[in-house]
Design a protein around this motif. Structure first.
Motif, short mmCIF file in Angstrom:
data_model
loop_
_atom_site.label_atom_id
_atom_site.label_comp_id
_atom_site.label_asym_id
_atom_site.label_seq_id
_atom_site.Cartn_x
_atom_site.Cartn_y
_atom_site.Cartn_z
N GLY A 1 50.46 -22.90 44.53
CA GLY A 1 49.34 -23.39 45.33
C GLY A 1 47.99 -22.92 44.84
N GLY A 2 48.00 -21.95 43.96
CA GLY A 2 46.75 -21.41 43.44
C GLY A 2 46.17 -22.25 42.32
N SER A 3 45.08 -21.74 41.75
CA SER A 3 44.37 -22.45 40.69
C SER A 3 44.06 -21.50 39.54
N LEU A 4 43.90 -22.08 38.39
CA LEU A 4 43.46 -21.35 37.21
C LEU A 4 42.51 -22.22 36.40
N LYS B 1 28.18 -24.10 24.67
CA LYS B 1 28.92 -22.85 24.54
C LYS B 1 30.11 -22.97 23.60
N GLY B 2 30.34 -24.17 23.09
CA GLY B 2 31.47 -24.36 22.18
C GLY B 2 32.81 -24.08 22.84
N THR B 3 32.94 -24.47 24.09
CA THR B 3 34.13 -24.13 24.86
C THR B 3 34.66 -25.36 25.60
N VAL B 4 35.98 -25.46 25.65
CA VAL B 4 36.66 -26.51 26.40
C VAL B 4 37.47 -25.84 27.51
N PHE B 5 37.52 -26.51 28.66
CA PHE B 5 38.17 -25.92 29.82
C PHE B 5 39.31 -26.81 30.32
N LEU B 6 40.29 -26.15 30.91
CA LEU B 6 41.37 -26.85 31.61
C LEU B 6 41.49 -26.23 33.00
N GLN B 7 41.08 -27.00 34.00
CA GLN B 7 41.19 -26.58 35.39
C GLN B 7 42.52 -27.06 35.93
N ILE B 8 43.31 -26.15 36.48
CA ILE B 8 44.61 -26.51 37.03
C ILE B 8 44.63 -26.12 38.50
#
Length: 121
Positions: free
Chosen positions: A15-18, A76-83
């Protein structure tokens, strides 16, 4: 050469997120499409989704649509994955990869070392 480093994994309750991050060293990844994959123990590497180099389009595997969101900050040269709404089936090592927008991992040129996500029930 592009070196990719994932971070943000860990142990989380169902149920949480990262939010996972994929940062580049060496050459920038700003001109590359970037994909996310995951691999659970004993299973093949699974496509999660892709973001285009400009960030204007994203693509997702049907299995994660609605819960996973890919974004990028080229400044920032960064890619994100929100789960979100994590469940135990999301337990895997998560990898980012650059150089394609395909679901076929063999078409990607650069890979990170992966970050472990473990979801407890």
């Amino acid at each position: 050469q592009v070196q990719l480093v994932e971070s943000g994994g860990g142990l989380v309750q169902a149920g949480g997120s990262l939010r996972l991050s994929c940062a580049a060293s060496g050459r920038t990844i700003n001109s590359y499409d970037v994909g996310w994959f995951r691999q659970a123990p004993g299973k093949e590497r699974e496509y999660v989704g892709t973001v285009t180099w400009s960030g204007d389009r994203t693509y997702y595997a049907d299995s994660v649509k609605g819960r996973f969101t890919i974004s990028r900050d080229n400044a920032k040269g960064t890619v994100f994955l929100q789960i979100n709404s994590l469940n135990p089936d999301d337990t895997a090592v998560y990898y980012c990869a650059a150089g394609s927008r395909s679901a076929n991992p063999r078409l990607y040129t650069y890979w990170g070392q992966g970050t472990q996500v473990t979801v407890s029930s």
